[in-house]
Design an enzyme around this catalytic site. Sequence first.
Site, PDB file in Angstrom:
ATOM      1  N   SER A   1       0.817  -1.224   0.000  1.00  0.00           N
ATOM      2  CA  SER A   1       0.000   0.000   0.000  1.00  0.00           C
ATOM      3  C   SER A   1       0.848   1.270   0.000  1.00  0.00           C
ATOM      4  O   SER A   1       1.942   1.304   0.579  1.00  0.00           O
ATOM      5  CB  SER A   1      -0.877  -0.004   1.255  1.00  0.00           C
ATOM      6  OG  SER A   1      -1.398   1.275   1.506  1.00  0.00           O
TER       7      SER A   1
ATOM      8  N   GLN B   1       0.949  -0.325  -4.776  1.00  0.00           N
ATOM      9  CA  GLN B   1      -0.358   0.326  -4.939  1.00  0.00           C
ATOM     10  C   GLN B   1      -0.178   1.823  -4.754  1.00  0.00           C
ATOM     11  O   GLN B   1       0.428   2.267  -3.779  1.00  0.00           O
ATOM     12  CB  GLN B   1      -1.349  -0.225  -3.903  1.00  0.00           C
ATOM     13  CG  GLN B   1      -2.709   0.450  -3.908  1.00  0.00           C
ATOM     14  CD  GLN B   1      -2.804   1.606  -2.929  1.00  0.00           C
ATOM     15  OE1 GLN B   1      -2.215   1.568  -1.852  1.00  0.00           O
ATOM     16  NE2 GLN B   1      -3.523   2.651  -3.308  1.00  0.00           N
TER      17      GLN B   1
ATOM     18  N   TYR C   1      -1.912   5.567  -4.373  1.00  0.00           N
ATOM     19  CA  TYR C   1      -2.946   6.601  -4.318  1.00  0.00           C
ATOM     20  C   TYR C   1      -2.310   7.788  -5.021  1.00  0.00           C
ATOM     21  O   TYR C   1      -1.258   8.277  -4.574  1.00  0.00           O
ATOM     22  CB  TYR C   1      -3.274   6.978  -2.875  1.00  0.00           C
ATOM     23  CG  TYR C   1      -4.131   5.977  -2.147  1.00  0.00           C
ATOM     24  CD1 TYR C   1      -5.393   5.645  -2.631  1.00  0.00           C
ATOM     25  CD2 TYR C   1      -3.708   5.391  -0.965  1.00  0.00           C
ATOM     26  CE1 TYR C   1      -6.200   4.742  -1.951  1.00  0.00           C
ATOM     27  CE2 TYR C   1      -4.515   4.491  -0.282  1.00  0.00           C
ATOM     28  CZ  TYR C   1      -5.750   4.181  -0.783  1.00  0.00           C
ATOM     29  OH  TYR C   1      -6.539   3.286  -0.106  1.00  0.00           O
TER      30      TYR C   1
ATOM     31  N   THR D   1      -5.168   2.937  -7.292  1.00  0.00           N
ATOM     32  CA  THR D   1      -6.500   2.797  -6.679  1.00  0.00           C
ATOM     33  C   THR D   1      -7.332   4.026  -7.013  1.00  0.00           C
ATOM     34  O   THR D   1      -6.928   5.154  -6.741  1.00  0.00           O
ATOM     35  CB  THR D   1      -6.368   2.605  -5.148  1.00  0.00           C
ATOM     36  OG1 THR D   1      -5.618   1.410  -4.922  1.00  0.00           O
ATOM     37  CG2 THR D   1      -7.724   2.477  -4.493  1.00  0.00           C
TER      38      THR D   1
ATOM     39  N   LYS E   1      -7.321  -0.264  -9.785  1.00  0.00           N
ATOM     40  CA  LYS E   1      -8.033  -0.980  -8.707  1.00  0.00           C
ATOM     41  C   LYS E   1      -9.249  -0.169  -8.283  1.00  0.00           C
ATOM     42  O   LYS E   1      -9.108   1.016  -7.932  1.00  0.00           O
ATOM     43  CB  LYS E   1      -7.081  -1.173  -7.519  1.00  0.00           C
ATOM     44  CG  LYS E   1      -7.730  -1.802  -6.298  1.00  0.00           C
ATOM     45  CD  LYS E   1      -6.671  -2.137  -5.253  1.00  0.00           C
ATOM     46  CE  LYS E   1      -7.235  -2.818  -4.029  1.00  0.00           C
ATOM     47  NZ  LYS E   1      -7.865  -1.921  -3.076  1.00  0.00           N
TER      48      LYS E   1
ATOM     49  N   HIS F   1     -12.976  -1.734  -2.548  1.00  0.00           N
ATOM     50  CA  HIS F   1     -12.112  -1.396  -1.420  1.00  0.00           C
ATOM     51  C   HIS F   1     -12.564  -2.144  -0.162  1.00  0.00           C
ATOM     52  O   HIS F   1     -12.468  -1.648   0.960  1.00  0.00           O
ATOM     53  CB  HIS F   1     -12.173   0.118  -1.155  1.00  0.00           C
ATOM     54  CG  HIS F   1     -10.868   0.749  -0.782  1.00  0.00           C
ATOM     55  ND1 HIS F   1     -10.179   1.582  -1.624  1.00  0.00           N
ATOM     56  CD2 HIS F   1     -10.131   0.696   0.359  1.00  0.00           C
ATOM     57  CE1 HIS F   1      -9.089   2.020  -1.008  1.00  0.00           C
ATOM     58  NE2 HIS F   1      -9.035   1.487   0.198  1.00  0.00           N
TER      59      HIS F   1
END
Length: 388
Positions: free
Chosen positions: A134, A155, A157, A183, A260, A284
């Site tokens: 993450s 991942q 953001y 994401t 995602k 999520h």
Amino acid sequence: MKQALYRRQFLQFLAASPLFAAEDPKDMKDVFNVMDFEAKARVAIPPAHFGYLSTGVDDDSTLRANRAAFNKVYLRPRRMVDISKIDTSVTLFGESWPTPIIIAPAGSQKAYHPEGESATARAAAAADHLQILSTITSTPIEEVAKLHKRKIWYQLYPTNVWALTERMVRRAEAVGSPTLVITVDTQGGRNTETEARSYNLDSRDCSVCHPAPKMGRKGRRPIVMFEGFPLDSLSTANPAQNWETIRKFRQLTKMKIVLKGLETAEDARLAVEHGIDGIVVSNHGGRASDSTLGTLDVLPEIVAAVNGKMPILIDGGFRRGTDIFKAMAIGASAVCIGRPYLWALGAYGQPGVAKVLEILTREFRLAMTQCGTTSISAINKSHIGFHN
Ligand SMILES: Cc1cc2nc3c(=O)[nH]c(=O)nc-3n(C[C@H](O)[C@H](O)[C@H](O)COP(=O)(O)O)c2cc1C
């Protein structure tokens, strides 16, 4: 300096947990399935952290829909097939993995266990599972990458500050991560009421360990990957992002790009048109929009829309090997697991995460034998049916 202090205090805090004091971390004799870890985690993890782990959004109806979706699909077992050899391996972007079970990205894992993402990485590496790290990792990507024998995926953001986004991509590239999982389902924020309520259940002084969210924006927890950027002006969401933003990412990196958080055939088609390499059908874990269908419910329309043009990963409520089998039968390429490994991490650390992976692998294999499917490519729609 501050970070080290928080960490030390946090370790002392967790070391005092009744579960850690009372039980041998390897003693998991009462654990029969991955759900059993939830009760253990509830005792081991501070209430506010458990609330963050458990929460959905609004009324948590999407969270429930994810689980309910599996009950609408049944298996159609097949008999008299030679099942003495079962091959559970899958190939994703040319890389082979022993099972389709992937560690989903989940932030702040040191909130559940002092070893956080490192424990997860060791467990994933030992059984050769792909791990997606993450953006909100509590352990820097460089440390986690060293602990996994294979290349982890990162991942992202996208954030509202391009320089930071770019720096995170470069760090992922530098550790050899081949795939960027962007994401896209929390672009407008979210309403995590169950989490907010859990703060009232926690009488501990959060500020002993870290600036607490309930202290307001100024009290936001430090984010390891954001170090050096002022948190106050930062958001993990970029409200301005749209399909044009993908072009920017393409220019920025040669990594594969996986989106995602897609939940409709329309968006899946647009992803194909924009040259996305893969998608994760995800809500999520019920933590983005409420009042939606479960991910397994929307998988058939997405499989039809994508029409074999890219791999489709899925997550949301996967708790049994039969759940994984159902998604593979509908057309998923692999399945990501979230809360089960986080519960296990909180309850038992690395051995717990290992046990979750072992249980799900064993159950999935069993579902394959029950349906007479000796390889992933043998699993198809004839092995499932849909209740009316
Ligand atoms: C505590 C927690 C933290 C999460 N953090 C992230 C994150 O940082 N980035 C992300 O893309 N998804 C995050 N997710 C979503 C998971 O990647 C995944 O989509 C979800 O957990 C799957 O559902 P499940 O928990 O029912 O298995 C998080 C989920 C949980 C439960």
